[in-house]
Design a protein around this motif. Sequence first.
Motif, PDB file in Angstrom:
ATOM      1  N   VAL A 160     -14.106   9.355  13.115  1.00 42.46           N
ATOM      2  CA  VAL A 160     -14.916   8.136  13.125  1.00 42.46           C
ATOM      3  C   VAL A 160     -14.307   7.124  14.082  1.00 42.46           C
ATOM      4  N   ASP A 161     -15.068   6.089  14.398  1.00 36.32           N
ATOM      5  CA  ASP A 161     -14.554   5.062  15.304  1.00 36.32           C
ATOM      6  C   ASP A 161     -13.956   3.862  14.569  1.00 36.32           C
ATOM      7  N   ASP A 162     -14.079   3.800  13.233  1.00 34.75           N
ATOM      8  CA  ASP A 162     -13.534   2.691  12.448  1.00 34.75           C
ATOM      9  C   ASP A 162     -13.072   3.221  11.090  1.00 34.75           C
ATOM     10  N   LEU A 163     -11.846   3.720  11.049  1.00 35.64           N
ATOM     11  CA  LEU A 163     -11.318   4.333   9.837  1.00 35.64           C
ATOM     12  C   LEU A 163     -11.256   3.342   8.681  1.00 35.64           C
ATOM     13  N   GLU A 164     -10.866   2.123   8.948  1.00 38.44           N
ATOM     14  CA  GLU A 164     -10.714   1.143   7.869  1.00 38.44           C
ATOM     15  C   GLU A 164     -12.056   0.837   7.205  1.00 38.44           C
ATOM     16  N   ALA A 165     -13.141   0.786   7.992  1.00 34.54           N
ATOM     17  CA  ALA A 165     -14.465   0.548   7.418  1.00 34.54           C
ATOM     18  C   ALA A 165     -14.892   1.704   6.517  1.00 34.54           C
ATOM     19  N   VAL A 166     -14.621   2.933   6.951  1.00 32.37           N
ATOM     20  CA  VAL A 166     -14.973   4.101   6.135  1.00 32.37           C
ATOM     21  C   VAL A 166     -14.114   4.122   4.875  1.00 32.37           C
ATOM     22  N   HIS A 167     -12.825   3.833   5.012  1.00 36.21           N
ATOM     23  CA  HIS A 167     -11.937   3.802   3.855  1.00 36.21           C
ATOM     24  C   HIS A 167     -12.439   2.776   2.835  1.00 36.21           C
ATOM     25  N   ALA A 168     -12.805   1.594   3.289  1.00 35.07           N
ATOM     26  CA  ALA A 168     -13.320   0.560   2.381  1.00 35.07           C
ATOM     27  C   ALA A 168     -14.586   1.034   1.666  1.00 35.07           C
ATOM     28  N   ALA A 169     -15.473   1.729   2.391  1.00 28.69           N
ATOM     29  CA  ALA A 169     -16.704   2.238   1.785  1.00 28.69           C
ATOM     30  C   ALA A 169     -16.406   3.319   0.755  1.00 28.69           C
ATOM     31  N   VAL A 170     -15.421   4.164   1.034  1.00 34.31           N
ATOM     32  CA  VAL A 170     -15.030   5.220   0.099  1.00 34.31           C
ATOM     33  C   VAL A 170     -14.463   4.602  -1.178  1.00 34.31           C
ATOM     34  N   VAL A 171     -13.584   3.621  -1.025  1.00 29.99           N
ATOM     35  CA  VAL A 171     -12.993   2.949  -2.185  1.00 29.99           C
ATOM     36  C   VAL A 171     -14.089   2.249  -2.991  1.00 29.99           C
ATOM     37  N   LYS A 172     -14.962   1.535  -2.311  1.00 25.77           N
ATOM     38  CA  LYS A 172     -16.053   0.830  -2.985  1.00 25.77           C
ATOM     39  C   LYS A 172     -16.962   1.804  -3.741  1.00 25.77           C
ATOM     40  N   GLY A 173     -17.189   2.986  -3.159  1.00 28.73           N
ATOM     41  CA  GLY A 173     -18.044   3.985  -3.788  1.00 28.73           C
ATOM     42  C   GLY A 173     -17.379   4.738  -4.925  1.00 28.73           C
ATOM     43  N   GLY A 174     -16.077   4.549  -5.093  1.00 25.75           N
ATOM     44  CA  GLY A 174     -15.359   5.209  -6.184  1.00 25.75           C
ATOM     45  C   GLY A 174     -15.040   6.674  -5.946  1.00 25.75           C
ATOM     46  N   TYR A 175     -15.073   7.105  -4.678  1.00 26.16           N
ATOM     47  CA  TYR A 175     -14.750   8.500  -4.360  1.00 26.16           C
ATOM     48  C   TYR A 175     -13.232   8.683  -4.364  1.00 26.16           C
ATOM     49  N   PRO A 176     -12.739   9.804  -4.887  1.00 25.82           N
ATOM     50  CA  PRO A 176     -11.293   9.985  -5.035  1.00 25.82           C
ATOM     51  C   PRO A 176     -10.573  10.274  -3.720  1.00 25.82           C
ATOM     52  N   ILE A 177      -9.650   9.402  -3.376  1.00 27.01           N
ATOM     53  CA  ILE A 177      -8.803   9.608  -2.197  1.00 27.01           C
ATOM     54  C   ILE A 177      -7.617  10.450  -2.628  1.00 27.01           C
ATOM     55  N   GLU A 178      -7.367  11.527  -1.886  1.00 23.95           N
ATOM     56  CA  GLU A 178      -6.303  12.454  -2.264  1.00 23.95           C
ATOM     57  C   GLU A 178      -5.092  12.405  -1.348  1.00 23.95           C
ATOM     58  N   TYR A 179      -5.211  11.684  -0.220  1.00 22.04           N
ATOM     59  CA  TYR A 179      -4.079  11.567   0.703  1.00 22.04           C
ATOM     60  C   TYR A 179      -4.340  10.378   1.626  1.00 22.04           C
ATOM     61  N   GLY A 180      -3.283   9.604   1.884  1.00 21.25           N
ATOM     62  CA  GLY A 180      -3.373   8.527   2.857  1.00 21.25           C
ATOM     63  C   GLY A 180      -4.030   7.269   2.317  1.00 21.25           C
ATOM     64  N   PRO A 181      -4.378   6.405   3.276  1.00 21.02           N
ATOM     65  CA  PRO A 181      -4.325   6.553   4.729  1.00 21.02           C
ATOM     66  C   PRO A 181      -2.892   6.705   5.241  1.00 21.02           C
ATOM     67  N   ALA A 182      -2.776   7.506   6.286  1.00 21.97           N
ATOM     68  CA  ALA A 182      -1.472   7.794   6.871  1.00 21.97           C
ATOM     69  C   ALA A 182      -1.592   7.886   8.385  1.00 21.97           C
ATOM     70  N   ASP A 183      -0.557   7.377   9.069  1.00 21.37           N
ATOM     71  CA  ASP A 183      -0.441   7.534  10.519  1.00 21.37           C
ATOM     72  C   ASP A 183       0.366   8.802  10.760  1.00 21.37           C
ATOM     73  N   GLU A 184      -0.254   9.777  11.426  1.00 15.58           N
ATOM     74  CA  GLU A 184       0.375  11.073  11.637  1.00 15.58           C
ATOM     75  C   GLU A 184       1.062  11.152  12.999  1.00 15.58           C
ATOM     76  N   PRO A 185       2.124  11.976  13.108  1.00 15.11           N
ATOM     77  CA  PRO A 185       2.872  12.069  14.365  1.00 15.11           C
ATOM     78  C   PRO A 185       2.077  12.667  15.525  1.00 15.11           C
ATOM     79  N   TRP A 186       0.922  13.290  15.262  1.00 14.54           N
ATOM     80  CA  TRP A 186       0.121  13.857  16.352  1.00 14.54           C
ATOM     81  C   TRP A 186      -0.964  12.903  16.839  1.00 14.54           C
ATOM     82  N   GLY A 187      -0.867  11.624  16.459  1.00 16.37           N
ATOM     83  CA  GLY A 187      -1.723  10.600  17.057  1.00 16.37           C
ATOM     84  C   GLY A 187      -3.028  10.301  16.345  1.00 16.37           C
ATOM     85  N   VAL A 188      -3.079  10.512  15.043  1.00 18.71           N
ATOM     86  CA  VAL A 188      -4.268  10.126  14.284  1.00 18.71           C
ATOM     87  C   VAL A 188      -3.857   9.311  13.067  1.00 18.71           C
TER      88      VAL A 188
END
Length: 117
Positions: free
Chosen positions: A69-97
């Motif tokens: 996606v082009d805006d990870l924080e916006a998607v993360h906020a929508a996921v949290v608001k929707g109550g969907y279970p986050i299983e990892y992260g958010p995390a900055d990975e060493p391969w540039g994502v």
Amino acid sequence: MKVRRIVANIETADPAAVAGFYREVLGLDLLMDHGWIATYGTDGTMPLQVSFATEGGSGTPVPGLSIEVDDLEAVHAAVVKGGYPIEYGPADEPWGVRRFFVRDPAGTLVNILMHTG
């Protein structure tokens, strides 16, 4: 927010073993190879990609889908608001994502990511 691409991820013990089929038989290019994951596909207006992985990176399980996606924080906020279970992260990975994993309503583990570099 805009989806930039969707990649199917297939778990395998040996990502290199599929090279002949996807490169030679189907004519796809090797787009990325980190040893534990290899992505084959095409470039162009509609990039096509499929990945084969022993793990999801950073010791995580292989997700069924990766969605860039082009805006990870916006998607993360929508996921949290929707109550969907986050299983990892958010995390900055060493391969540039920057990414997080979420379960969709069907139970599919989805890797939501944005390139940082």
